[in-house]
Design a protein around this motif. Structure first.
Motif, PDB file in Angstrom:
ATOM      1  N   UNK A 134      -6.188   7.678 -21.556  1.00  0.00           N
ATOM      2  CA  UNK A 134      -5.472   8.813 -22.123  1.00  0.00           C
ATOM      3  C   UNK A 134      -5.210   9.913 -21.088  1.00  0.00           C
ATOM      4  N   UNK A 135      -6.060  10.049 -20.076  1.00  0.00           N
ATOM      5  CA  UNK A 135      -5.810  11.090 -19.064  1.00  0.00           C
ATOM      6  C   UNK A 135      -4.519  10.809 -18.300  1.00  0.00           C
ATOM      7  N   UNK A 136      -4.204   9.535 -18.052  1.00  0.00           N
ATOM      8  CA  UNK A 136      -2.942   9.194 -17.375  1.00  0.00           C
ATOM      9  C   UNK A 136      -1.756   9.467 -18.291  1.00  0.00           C
ATOM     10  N   UNK A 137      -1.924   9.162 -19.568  1.00  0.00           N
ATOM     11  CA  UNK A 137      -0.858   9.430 -20.530  1.00  0.00           C
ATOM     12  C   UNK A 137      -0.586  10.929 -20.619  1.00  0.00           C
ATOM     13  N   UNK A 138      -1.637  11.734 -20.678  1.00  0.00           N
ATOM     14  CA  UNK A 138      -1.467  13.188 -20.748  1.00  0.00           C
ATOM     15  C   UNK A 138      -0.750  13.720 -19.507  1.00  0.00           C
ATOM     16  N   UNK A 139      -1.123  13.210 -18.338  1.00  0.00           N
ATOM     17  CA  UNK A 139      -0.459  13.651 -17.106  1.00  0.00           C
ATOM     18  C   UNK A 139       1.015  13.277 -17.120  1.00  0.00           C
ATOM     19  N   UNK A 140       1.325  12.062 -17.578  1.00  0.00           N
ATOM     20  CA  UNK A 140       2.722  11.633 -17.675  1.00  0.00           C
ATOM     21  C   UNK A 140       3.480  12.527 -18.661  1.00  0.00           C
ATOM     22  N   UNK A 141       2.887  12.803 -19.817  1.00  0.00           N
ATOM     23  CA  UNK A 141       3.573  13.629 -20.811  1.00  0.00           C
ATOM     24  C   UNK A 141       3.836  15.039 -20.298  1.00  0.00           C
ATOM     25  N   UNK A 142       2.903  15.607 -19.526  1.00  0.00           N
ATOM     26  CA  UNK A 142       3.149  16.916 -18.913  1.00  0.00           C
ATOM     27  C   UNK A 142       4.357  16.848 -17.979  1.00  0.00           C
ATOM     28  N   UNK A 143       4.421  15.791 -17.174  1.00  0.00           N
ATOM     29  CA  UNK A 143       5.551  15.615 -16.262  1.00  0.00           C
ATOM     30  C   UNK A 143       6.841  15.433 -17.056  1.00  0.00           C
ATOM     31  N   UNK A 184       0.801  -1.224   0.000  1.00  0.00           N
ATOM     32  CA  UNK A 184       0.000   0.000   0.000  1.00  0.00           C
ATOM     33  C   UNK A 184       0.836   1.277   0.000  1.00  0.00           C
ATOM     34  N   UNK A 185       2.136   1.167   0.173  1.00  0.00           N
ATOM     35  CA  UNK A 185       2.996   2.354   0.117  1.00  0.00           C
ATOM     36  C   UNK A 185       3.131   2.882  -1.312  1.00  0.00           C
ATOM     37  N   UNK A 186       2.769   2.047  -2.295  1.00  0.00           N
ATOM     38  CA  UNK A 186       2.943   2.411  -3.697  1.00  0.00           C
ATOM     39  C   UNK A 186       1.600   2.512  -4.400  1.00  0.00           C
ATOM     40  N   UNK A 187       1.495   3.487  -5.303  1.00  0.00           N
ATOM     41  CA  UNK A 187       0.342   3.611  -6.180  1.00  0.00           C
ATOM     42  C   UNK A 187       0.840   3.448  -7.612  1.00  0.00           C
ATOM     43  N   UNK A 188       0.332   2.452  -8.304  1.00  0.00           N
ATOM     44  CA  UNK A 188       0.709   2.228  -9.695  1.00  0.00           C
ATOM     45  C   UNK A 188      -0.272   2.955 -10.605  1.00  0.00           C
ATOM     46  N   UNK A 189       0.261   3.653 -11.579  1.00  0.00           N
ATOM     47  CA  UNK A 189      -0.575   4.309 -12.576  1.00  0.00           C
ATOM     48  C   UNK A 189      -0.102   3.825 -13.936  1.00  0.00           C
ATOM     49  N   UNK A 190      -0.961   3.078 -14.614  1.00  0.00           N
ATOM     50  CA  UNK A 190      -0.649   2.553 -15.943  1.00  0.00           C
ATOM     51  C   UNK A 190      -1.039   3.607 -16.967  1.00  0.00           C
ATOM     52  N   UNK A 191      -0.051   4.259 -17.568  1.00  0.00           N
ATOM     53  CA  UNK A 191      -0.330   5.351 -18.501  1.00  0.00           C
ATOM     54  C   UNK A 191      -0.984   4.864 -19.783  1.00  0.00           C
ATOM     55  N   UNK A 192      -0.975   3.565 -20.014  1.00  0.00           N
ATOM     56  CA  UNK A 192      -1.635   3.003 -21.179  1.00  0.00           C
ATOM     57  C   UNK A 192      -3.093   2.666 -20.933  1.00  0.00           C
TER      58      UNK A 192
END
Length: 92
Positions: free
Chosen positions: A29-38, A18-26
């Motif tokens: 598209x909202x996760x991909x956009x957030x990753x691309x901004x970063x 639970x210490x980790x949160x996984x975000x699959x950018x695939x």
């Protein structure tokens, strides 16, 4: 991303932790956009971009630090075994 061998290696290590949160950018598209901004705004990705890599997996630590090093997040990087996300067989 489920198709990235480096990402799946990390996912196996943090499963149920639970210490980790996984975000699959695939996944969406909202996760991909957030990753691309970063990725576009952080110098941490400069070398990865120069090499033609996506820069995944990446880690955002509790203090906001962004890193591409699994070790910085208390994890292990995947041993080199020839698997890759790139068509030319290098990097992710």
């Amino acid at each position: 991303m489920a198709t990235c061998p480096d990402c799946t290696y990390i996912e196996e290590q943090v499963a149920g932790d639970e210490r980790f949160e996984l975000i699959d950018i695939g996944h969406h598209v909202c996760y991909l956009k957030e990753f691309l901004r970063l990725r576009d705004s952080s110098r941490v990705f400069d070398e990865a971009k120069q090499m033609g890599y996506a820069g995944i997996p990446c880690f955002v630590l509790e203090d906001g630090t962004v890193t591409l090093s699994a070790e910085d997040a208390g994890l292990k990087s995947r041993p080199a075994d020839g698997q890759s996300c790139s068509i030319d067989g290098t990097g992710c």
